[in-house]
Design an enzyme around this catalytic site. Sequence first.
Site, mmCIF file in Angstrom:
data_model
loop_
_atom_site.group_PDB
_atom_site.id
_atom_site.type_symbol
_atom_site.label_atom_id
_atom_site.label_comp_id
_atom_site.label_asym_id
_atom_site.label_seq_id
_atom_site.Cartn_x
_atom_site.Cartn_y
_atom_site.Cartn_z
ATOM 1 N N LYS A 1 -103.578 -41.815 23.167
ATOM 2 C CA LYS A 1 -104.342 -42.660 22.245
ATOM 3 C C LYS A 1 -105.110 -43.643 23.117
ATOM 4 O O LYS A 1 -104.477 -44.418 23.843
ATOM 5 C CB LYS A 1 -103.408 -43.430 21.311
ATOM 6 C CG LYS A 1 -102.570 -42.555 20.392
ATOM 7 C CD LYS A 1 -101.676 -43.378 19.490
ATOM 8 C CE LYS A 1 -100.832 -42.492 18.589
ATOM 9 N NZ LYS A 1 -99.864 -43.238 17.773
ATOM 10 N N LYS B 1 -93.239 -37.723 9.419
ATOM 11 C CA LYS B 1 -92.494 -38.897 9.847
ATOM 12 C C LYS B 1 -91.063 -38.742 9.357
ATOM 13 O O LYS B 1 -90.838 -38.362 8.205
ATOM 14 C CB LYS B 1 -93.111 -40.150 9.221
ATOM 15 C CG LYS B 1 -94.500 -40.454 9.741
ATOM 16 C CD LYS B 1 -94.391 -40.941 11.146
ATOM 17 C CE LYS B 1 -95.673 -41.540 11.637
ATOM 18 N NZ LYS B 1 -95.550 -41.995 13.023
#
Length: 374
Positions: free
Chosen positions: A262, A163
């Site tokens: 997802k 991240k």
Amino acid sequence: MLIRQIELFLIEQPLKVPFKTSYGTYEKRESIIVKILDANGICGYGEVVAFSEPWYTEETIQTALHTLQDFFIPILFKKQFNHPSDVATRFNQFKGNQMAKSGLEGAVWDLYSKLNSISLAQALGGNKAEIPVGVVISIDEPIKMLKQISAYITEGYERFKIKVSKENDYEIVSTIRNSYPTIPLMIDANSDYSIEDIPKLKKLDEFNLLMIEQPFGDRQFIEHAILQKEISTPVCLDESICSLEDIQIAYELNACKIITVKPGRVGGLTKSIEIHDYCVEKNIPIWVGGMIETGISRIQNVALASLPGFTIPGDISASSRHWEHDLIFPEVALINGKVKVPVGPGLGVEVDEERIRSISKKIYKYTSLVEITK
Ligand SMILES: O=C(O)CCC(=O)C1=CC=C[C@@H](O)[C@@H]1C(=O)O
Ligand SMILES: [Mg+2]
């Protein structure tokens, strides 16, 4: 199939270690576990992976409770259906709210597979016995991120996603690349950049990253297309993709080279299969993403990732990445660096309902009033 009873468990669990993204830091995770029972008392489990706040997509735990209770559960109770894809079709009459739909539809897929004595992976069309997996390292001091990567390499992970935010991207990536020049490395910005940052993103090309995930805002397809023309690193879209139509737009505009799927974000497993098939046809590399979810959604993702088109290791880390105790047995674990695809009926794992009840803040129960007639 005819659904007789549905329970929603609003649970909350602390994360083992805080998870920091460009949006903020998560120390605990709320989610909704869905349990459905058919007329013979056979059950199926699913999970609504919405967050408590609408930062990732517009859905939240509270909007999901509302749409499930007032719209999606009544539709499911209304009449019999033969296949989980019939449920997805029925849900089409209502827009969006993909995570709520997915949580319920996931439970139907589990039930359907159990009723047919096949694994969820088989029901979805999967053909792999085990899958390679990746792990996500949340934002921290570069030296601490480095330590984590080293531990995850030892555990056997095959792809590392870090991240970043635009304040620390170069520092983090260069520190990691100095120590690990060749590991499969990618970054995820969760929309932290804007079009003015293209020169900054261009600088990251030198690090040979697998991809840059979601640099710009979720509806900024045009901006992503401009970026993709300017950089050699593939752009991967996450938040931008809530349906097959979104992928078609991205494909036509050349807004990315890779997609992360997802089920929660695209409305469920039926939609995920449609997306998988489209991407295989168009030669778009895909991988299964994660939502800091419990083992129920995680093991569902393992089954999805066993489909042939998922060629890049997904964010399917072991249960122990986020949880002291998961809700399934056996937990998701790496064996020789891979996760085995369960072969038992349905999810192929035991769900720890006692634990679910013990961590529930609230339990909602709905019973069908429809007479069971064939
Ligand atoms: O589930 C995991 O282990 C990681 C998931 C993950 O990286 C994410 C989940 C949800 C929102 C984001 O923070 C991020 C992502 O964008 O992919
Ligand atoms: Mg992402």
